[in-house]
Scaffold this motif. Structure first.
Motif, PDB file in Angstrom:
ATOM      1  N   VAL A   1       0.850  -1.195   0.000  1.00 58.83           N
ATOM      2  CA  VAL A   1       0.000   0.000   0.000  1.00 58.83           C
ATOM      3  C   VAL A   1       0.884   1.242   0.000  1.00 58.83           C
ATOM      4  O   VAL A   1       1.607   1.500   0.970  1.00 58.83           O
ATOM      5  N   LEU A   2       0.819   2.006  -1.088  1.00 63.52           N
ATOM      6  CA  LEU A   2       1.601   3.235  -1.198  1.00 63.52           C
ATOM      7  C   LEU A   2       0.806   4.427  -0.654  1.00 63.52           C
ATOM      8  O   LEU A   2      -0.430   4.367  -0.544  1.00 63.52           O
ATOM      9  N   PRO A   3       1.482   5.530  -0.330  1.00 62.78           N
ATOM     10  CA  PRO A   3       0.792   6.670   0.312  1.00 62.78           C
ATOM     11  C   PRO A   3      -0.330   7.276  -0.506  1.00 62.78           C
ATOM     12  O   PRO A   3      -1.246   7.884   0.058  1.00 62.78           O
TER      13      PRO A   3
ATOM     14  N   ASP B   1      -9.798   3.763   1.679  1.00 57.37           N
ATOM     15  CA  ASP B   1     -11.082   3.075   1.847  1.00 57.37           C
ATOM     16  C   ASP B   1     -11.139   1.837   0.958  1.00 57.37           C
ATOM     17  O   ASP B   1     -11.598   0.770   1.391  1.00 57.37           O
ATOM     18  N   LEU B   2     -10.668   1.982  -0.282  1.00 59.40           N
ATOM     19  CA  LEU B   2     -10.598   0.822  -1.169  1.00 59.40           C
ATOM     20  C   LEU B   2      -9.646  -0.219  -0.597  1.00 59.40           C
ATOM     21  O   LEU B   2      -9.934  -1.426  -0.615  1.00 59.40           O
ATOM     22  N   VAL B   3      -8.521   0.234  -0.077  1.00 61.96           N
ATOM     23  CA  VAL B   3      -7.543  -0.691   0.492  1.00 61.96           C
ATOM     24  C   VAL B   3      -8.136  -1.445   1.676  1.00 61.96           C
ATOM     25  O   VAL B   3      -7.994  -2.675   1.787  1.00 61.96           O
ATOM     26  N   ALA B   4      -8.801  -0.744   2.569  1.00 60.17           N
ATOM     27  CA  ALA B   4      -9.369  -1.378   3.756  1.00 60.17           C
ATOM     28  C   ALA B   4     -10.435  -2.408   3.367  1.00 60.17           C
ATOM     29  O   ALA B   4     -10.461  -3.527   3.905  1.00 60.17           O
ATOM     30  N   ASP B   5     -11.319  -2.041   2.442  1.00 59.58           N
ATOM     31  CA  ASP B   5     -12.325  -2.997   1.963  1.00 59.58           C
ATOM     32  C   ASP B   5     -11.648  -4.225   1.371  1.00 59.58           C
ATOM     33  O   ASP B   5     -12.026  -5.374   1.644  1.00 59.58           O
TER      34      ASP B   5
ATOM     35  N   LEU C   1      -4.773   3.385   8.108  1.00 61.08           N
ATOM     36  CA  LEU C   1      -5.243   2.178   7.432  1.00 61.08           C
ATOM     37  C   LEU C   1      -5.664   1.118   8.439  1.00 61.08           C
ATOM     38  O   LEU C   1      -6.718   0.482   8.276  1.00 61.08           O
ATOM     39  N   ILE C   2      -4.888   0.926   9.478  1.00 68.48           N
ATOM     40  CA  ILE C   2      -5.242  -0.054  10.508  1.00 68.48           C
ATOM     41  C   ILE C   2      -6.568   0.325  11.164  1.00 68.48           C
ATOM     42  O   ILE C   2      -7.411  -0.535  11.449  1.00 68.48           O
ATOM     43  N   GLU C   3      -6.782   1.600  11.396  1.00 66.77           N
ATOM     44  CA  GLU C   3      -8.055   2.045  11.980  1.00 66.77           C
ATOM     45  C   GLU C   3      -9.228   1.720  11.056  1.00 66.77           C
ATOM     46  O   GLU C   3     -10.279   1.234  11.506  1.00 66.77           O
ATOM     47  N   LYS C   4      -9.056   1.951   9.766  1.00 67.11           N
ATOM     48  CA  LYS C   4     -10.124   1.660   8.809  1.00 67.11           C
ATOM     49  C   LYS C   4     -10.386   0.156   8.725  1.00 67.11           C
ATOM     50  O   LYS C   4     -11.551  -0.287   8.662  1.00 67.11           O
ATOM     51  N   ILE C   5      -9.336  -0.636   8.705  1.00 68.74           N
ATOM     52  CA  ILE C   5      -9.510  -2.090   8.656  1.00 68.74           C
ATOM     53  C   ILE C   5     -10.205  -2.581   9.912  1.00 68.74           C
ATOM     54  O   ILE C   5     -11.149  -3.397   9.860  1.00 68.74           O
TER      55      ILE C   5
END
Length: 502
Positions: free
Chosen positions: A262-264, A269-273, A303-307
Motif C-alpha cells: 500500500v503506497l501513500p 477506503d478501497l484498500v481497507a475494503d 489504514l489499521i483504523e479503517k480495517i
C-alpha cells in the motif's frame, strides 16, 4: 465433541456408479459449524485406485476417439445443469467446508468459467498447417490426449479446484481419476453424477476417496499419464518429485504468502475494503488470500483504523445463516491457526483485533476463529514466514516502495501479490519487478479468468504448467507433427447435401 451417529458412508464413483471398493477404512466428515460428524467417507486402498484406473483406461479407447463435437455437447450440457443447480452444490460445500453460502456460490461460478472455457476447446485444439514445405510435401500438427489423468484436489475449494482440471482434461479426450480431500468429499461425487447426467460415458470420470495410500498409488500407477495437484508446498514438492520419478507429467500448485503493498497515494477506503475481503473471505482458507499488508509508514495508522472498523461489522457464524465468515475446516486446523496468534504476540507483534474466543452465530462446538488483525509483525516470526491458511491478517510497516518490494521478493513463495496505488508508473514498475506469478493492481485477489492460466512462481509452483487456460490445454494434450506427401488426388463421390459433422 458431540458426535452425531450417522450410517451414511460416501462411496467411490467408479465406472459410472457408486462403489464401496475393497477397503474397510473410513474417515469422519464433519459439519464444521456444528462440530459434529455428519457422515463417513471411504478411504480407498491401492486396489480401489487400480479399479478406477482400469475403468478409465478402458473408457479412454472410445472417449479419445469421440468427435470433438460429441465432447463439446457433453460439456455444454454439464454447464447448463451446473448453472441450474448451483444452489444445491453450494449447500453441500457449506455443510462440509463451512464457508458461507454466498462464498460457496462464488466458488462454483469461478469453476463454471473453466467449464465454459472447455466448451470452446474445439477452437484451441486446432493444429497448424504448412503447405508445400518441400515439393508436394505438407506438414501439419495434431493435438491428442494423454490417456488416464489423475487429479488430487484440496479441501478449501472442493468444487472449483477440480473444475480447474477435469473439464479441460475430458474435453481434450482424456479420462480422469479424481482424489478429492477426505475432509469435504461429497462435491466430487455430486459433480461426477452430474457429468453422467450430461451424457458422459461410464469410466471417463471416476472419483476415489482416500488419504496418502490412494495418493501414492495414483502417483506410482504405470497407467496414469499425468497428475494435477493443488495444496501446501511440502506436499506439492512431494507430489512433483514422486510423480515425475514415475514418468508422469505433473503440475503441482503449492502454498503462498500473499502480500498487498500500500503506497501513500492509495485510496485507503478501497484498500481497507480489499484487505478485509481478501484476508477473511472463506475464513482465510485461500491460497490467494492476502495475509500480509505492507503499509508505508505514513498511512499505516489510518489504514489499521479503517480495517479495524470494518472488521467490527463482520459476523462470524454458521454459513447457512446470515453471516459473513464461517468456521475453519477442522478443530485441529483451528487450533493450529490460533497458535500462530500466540507466536506473533510472543515475538513482539501487537494483536489489534483478536478472533480467539469471539461470540458467534452458531453452535458452541463449531470450529470457530474470528477475523484477527496483527500489527508490527516481525518478518522473522514464524507467524510471518509460515503460510497460516486462516483468518489472520498481518501488517508489516515499510519505509516505501523499495523496501516493500524487497520484503515480498525475499520470501520463498511467489503465488500472488498486489499493489494499491494511483501512480501508474509505480504500478507498472511493480508488475515487472515483483517475483510472483499473479499480480493485482488495485485488485486484492488477482485470480486470472479462465482463458488465462493460474499459477505462481518459486515455491508456489512445481512443474512448468499452470492450471486451466492455455497451459491447461497444453498440459492435457500431446502434439504430433505429421509430414505428408500425396501423389494422387481422390474424391468421395457425389453428395449434394449440406456438409454436417457428428
Amino acid at each position: 465433541m458431540t458426535a452425531t451417529p450417522n450410517d451414511t458412508i460416501l462411496d467411490h464413483w467408479i465406472n459410472g456408479t457408486t462403489s464401496p471398493g475393497s477397503s474397510t477404512r473410513t474417515g469422519d466428515v464433519f459439519d464444521p459449524a456444528r462440530g459434529v460428524v455428519q457422515k463417513q467417507v471411504r478411504l480407498g486402498s491401492a486396489a480401489d485406485v487400480d479399479a478406477a484406473v482400469d475403468a478409465a483406461s478402458k473408457a479412454f479407447t472410445d472417449w479419445s476417439q469421440a468427435s470433438i463435437a460429441r465432447r463439446q455437447q457433453v460439456m455444454f450440457k454439464f454447464r447448463e445443469l451446473l448453472n441450474a443447480r448451483t444452489g444445491e452444490l453450494a449447500e453441500i460445500l457449506t455443510s462440509e467446508h463451512g464457508k458461507v453460502l454466498s462464498d460457496a456460490a462464488g466458488e462454483i461460478a469461478r469453476g463454471l468459467e473453466v467449464v465454459e472455457f472447455a466448451c470452446a476447446l474445439p477452437h484451441l485444439l486446432k493444429g497448424a498447417y504448412s503447405e508445400q514445405v518441400s515439393t508436394d510435401v505438407d506438414v501439419y500438427s495434431l493435438r491428442q490426449p494423454l490417456g488416464v489423468v489423475g487429479v488430487i484436489s484440496p479441501f478449501n475449494f472442493p468444487a472449483m479446484v477440480p473444475m480447474w482440471f477435469f473439464p479441460i482434461a475430458i474435453a481434450t479426450g482424456n479420462t480422469v481419476v479424481l482424489k478429492p480431500s477426505e475432509k469435504d468429499p461429497s462435491a466430487a461425487n455430486w459433480m461426477a453424477e452430474l457429468m453422467t447426467e450430461a451424457g458422459l460415458p461410464p469410466g471417463v470420470f471416476n472419483v476415489v476417496h482416500g488419504d496418502k495410500e490412494a495418493v501414492d498409488r495414483l502417483l506410482e500407477h504405470p497407467d496414469v499419464a499425468s497428475i494435477s495437484f493443488v495444496g501446501s508446498t511440502p506436499v506439492a514438492r512431494y507430489i512433483y518429485e514422486t510423480g515425475t520419478a514415475h514418468g508422469k507429467r505433473v503440475q503441482a500448485l503449492g502454498g503462498a504468502k500473499n502480500h498487498m503493498l500500500v503506497l501513500p497515494d492509495a485510496d485507503l477506503d478501497l484498500v481497507a475494503d480489499s484487505a478485509v475481503n481478501a484476508g477473511f473471505g472463506s475464513a482465510g482458507e485461500r491460497c490467494m488470500a492476502i495475509s500480509v499488508v505492507l503499509a508505508v509508514d505514513s498511512v499505516a495508522d489510518p489504514l489499521i483504523e479503517k480495517i479495524s472498523t470494518r472488521m467490527a461489522t463482520l459476523k462470524t457464524g454458521d454459513g447457512r445463516r446470515s453471516c459473513d465468515m464461517g468456521p475453519l475446516i477442522t478443530r485441529e486446523h483451528r487450533d493450529k491457526v490460533a497458535g500462530y496468534v500466540d507466536i506473533a504476540a510472543a515475538d513482539g507483534a501487537t494483536v489489534v483485533v483478536d478472533g480467539r474466543g469471539i461470540e458467534v452465530d452458531g453452535e458452541a462446538d463449531g470450529f470457530w476463529l474470528g477475523p484477527t488483525l496483527i500489527d508490527n509483525m516481525p518478518t522473522t516470526s514464524q507467524a510471518y514466514t509460515d503460510e497460516i491458511f486462516g483468518p489472520v491478517l498481518a501488517v508489516v510497516r515499510v519505509s516505501g516502495y523499495a523496501e516493500g518490494l524487497e520484503v515480498i521478493n525475499a520470501g520463498p513463495y511467489g503465488n500472488g501479490s498486489a499493489i494499491f496505488t494511483n501512480d501508474g508508473g509505480a504500478a507498472r514498475r511493480f508488475q515487472r519487478e515483483v517475483e510472483a506469478g499473479m499480480v493485482g493492481v488495485n485488485v486484492p485477489i488477482p485470480v486470472p479468468v479462465a482463458y488465462h492460466s493460474f499459477g505462481g512462481w518459486k515455491a508456489s509452483l512445481f512443474g512448468d504448467a499452470k492450471a486451466y487456460g492455455p497451459h491447461g490445454v497444453d498440459f492435457f494434450t500431446r502434439e504430433k507433427a505429421v509430414t505428408a506427401r500425396w501423389l494422387d488426388p481422390s474424391h468421395g463421390g457425389l453428395n449434394l447435401g449440406f456438409p454436417q459433422h457428428d
